[in-house]
Write an enzyme that holds these catalytic residues in place. Sequence first.
Site, PDB file in Angstrom:
ATOM      1  N   ARG A 111       0.840  -1.187   0.000  1.00  0.00           N
ATOM      2  CA  ARG A 111       0.000   0.000   0.000  1.00  0.00           C
ATOM      3  C   ARG A 111       0.882   1.247   0.000  1.00  0.00           C
ATOM      4  NH1 ARG A 111      -4.716   2.277  -1.479  1.00  0.00           N
ATOM      5  NH2 ARG A 111      -5.958   3.173   0.206  1.00  0.00           N
ATOM      6  N   THR A 381      -9.740   0.305  -9.094  1.00  0.00           N
ATOM      7  CA  THR A 381      -8.897  -0.811  -8.707  1.00  0.00           C
ATOM      8  C   THR A 381      -9.053  -1.941  -9.701  1.00  0.00           C
ATOM      9  OG1 THR A 381      -9.221  -0.152  -6.427  1.00  0.00           O
ATOM     10  CG2 THR A 381      -8.558  -2.430  -6.767  1.00  0.00           C
ATOM     11  N   THR A 399      -4.200  -0.674  -7.098  1.00  0.00           N
ATOM     12  CA  THR A 399      -5.028   0.473  -7.453  1.00  0.00           C
ATOM     13  C   THR A 399      -4.206   1.723  -7.718  1.00  0.00           C
ATOM     14  OG1 THR A 399      -6.973   1.744  -6.726  1.00  0.00           O
ATOM     15  CG2 THR A 399      -5.321   1.256  -5.058  1.00  0.00           C
ATOM     16  N   SER A 452      -7.646   0.935   3.241  1.00  0.00           N
ATOM     17  CA  SER A 452      -8.088   0.438   1.940  1.00  0.00           C
ATOM     18  C   SER A 452      -9.101  -0.670   2.143  1.00  0.00           C
ATOM     19  CB  SER A 452      -6.896  -0.116   1.147  1.00  0.00           C
ATOM     20  OG  SER A 452      -7.334  -0.806  -0.010  1.00  0.00           O
ATOM     21  N   SER A 453     -10.116  -0.714   1.284  1.00  0.00           N
ATOM     22  CA  SER A 453     -11.076  -1.816   1.312  1.00  0.00           C
ATOM     23  C   SER A 453     -10.610  -3.010   0.491  1.00  0.00           C
ATOM     24  CB  SER A 453     -12.439  -1.337   0.795  1.00  0.00           C
ATOM     25  OG  SER A 453     -13.006  -0.380   1.668  1.00  0.00           O
ATOM     26  N   GLY A 473     -14.159  -1.921  -6.046  1.00  0.00           N
ATOM     27  CA  GLY A 473     -15.470  -1.454  -5.602  1.00  0.00           C
ATOM     28  C   GLY A 473     -15.492  -0.674  -4.313  1.00  0.00           C
TER      29      GLY A 473
END
Length: 574
Positions: A111, A381, A399, A452-453, A473
């Site tokens: 990340r 993403t 992403t 982050s999801s 999403g």
Amino acid sequence: MGWSVLILFALGLGGCTQAPEVSPGRPADPVSGNSGFRATGRQGIVVSISRPASEVGLGTLKRGGNAMDAAVATAFALAVSYPAAGNIGGGGFMLVHPAPGEGPPVVIDYRETAPAGAFPTMYGKDESQFTHRAVAIPGTVRGMALAHRRFGRLPWREVLRPAILLARDGVPLDRHLSGFLNEILAEARAHAEFQRVFGKPGGGLWQTGDRLLQPDLARTLELLASLGPDAFYRGPIADDIFAEMARGNGLITRQDLAGYQAVERQPLHTRYRGVYDVYVPPPPSSGGICLIEELNMLGGFDLASWGPESPQTLHTLAEVMRRANCDRARYLGDSAFVEIPARLTTPEYARLQASSIIPGKATPSRELCQDLPLSPEGDDTTHFSVIDRDGMAVANTYTLERLWGSRIVVKGAGFILNNDMRAFNLVPGVTDTRGALGTPPNVIAPGKRPLSSQSPTIVARDGRVFLVTGSPGSQSIPHTILTLLINTIDFKMAPEDAAEAPRLSHSWFPDEIVFECPEDYAGTMAALRERGHRVVPTGPRRQGDAHSIWVREPGVYVGVADRRRNPEASALGY
């Protein structure tokens, strides 16, 4: 974070067959596997948004590479063939399940991080997200290098070589990507380098069958192949990034780049229905904790007896999503900066949470957050999955934050920078019922990784991979994965049906169910509204894009492309 579409390539043990492409509007045969979105194989499958990138991954397996070699090759190829989200200027998460007996699952966290010059209140309310100040320190190159060094088999240069050739010789544009390029070029007119790199030579609109050449990116990838990841963080590519920051008053310094490191982490784990081991990334992925919370809560409900289309099933799904996302806002952030309660992923906490769900009534989201002050009213993403003949599996989600990221192309280097600083809670203290979050755990700090999801997920049974999946999403990511899991495990759906079934999401705030509601669900939606839910259709842009691989039995793999974002996704079998 939001777009990705898949193409599948399967390696089998027999002769070579190529599945015919499916014409738009013509349904594929979901049984025979002879379709544009399904592949079966014994030696491996690669599933990604881009046919050229998946061909790169397939070729890497055929040359003797393992799943990690194929994953890294696919990731770099996607930076060429799907630059809207595939990247070397962004970041993400990779989940690796080694072959049986080869060790435990591992997460590679690459990340992005905030520059040293970042501070909590650095953004004005109306500041554009498409500026140099929106760029976080990219992590993709370090992440791929760490993963390859840890698990790869082929030489680094050989793994990058196909992406270099793809950039040099050009990407053939399908209908989806040509239209995508035309849309962004019309929108991003203020970004001159973006126009130069991605505009059609001689002007005009891109057409299906045109070839996108990226010589600057080819040179950048050649430097990475020759010099390794330090070229990006300490060498000539770092010089290009620093010069780009200077042109636009960005915050990233040479020291920021030189200091970035990807991190190997232990995945979070739960056992669903007492049989299936579910592995997900830990924070700064919020999607992993949310998914585990939701699965743990659902373990106390007999979904199979209700059925997938039952209002009670959908009501219960919405309620567990609501509670998990409330916890996301309250507790989750970069664990290097925030102490995250260990109880969130425990069965005991799940039972407590589930006990508050009322079978016939929606819980207003405000009732779950009385300790969180609410302010007055006032994605993008891509995921791919890989498995090899030995059973090693890789789920990777990465992403640029928004589609096409910041729209800033590093001058002369040919790649797009992210705008992931926008994934922090940008206005501390401002949390409202429309979905804005200002809770402390995800407020900007130097060196911090934004929440982050993203949640690349691998499910195993008896130590062997059962399912490899993930999705774009934003906050709906864990909900897309959740529906895929329960469709497969609880409702015993075939892979194609599990992927095609309608999905829903509840993000706590806004207090609403967002539902892919086909016309024949009108009665179900009415029943949900009677329970007090607000139901909102997703519209033409549907939820997620879950590119998945199932293991039907040891050594027999089924890959299914999610066609929500690109109906031209296709499959090849070998």
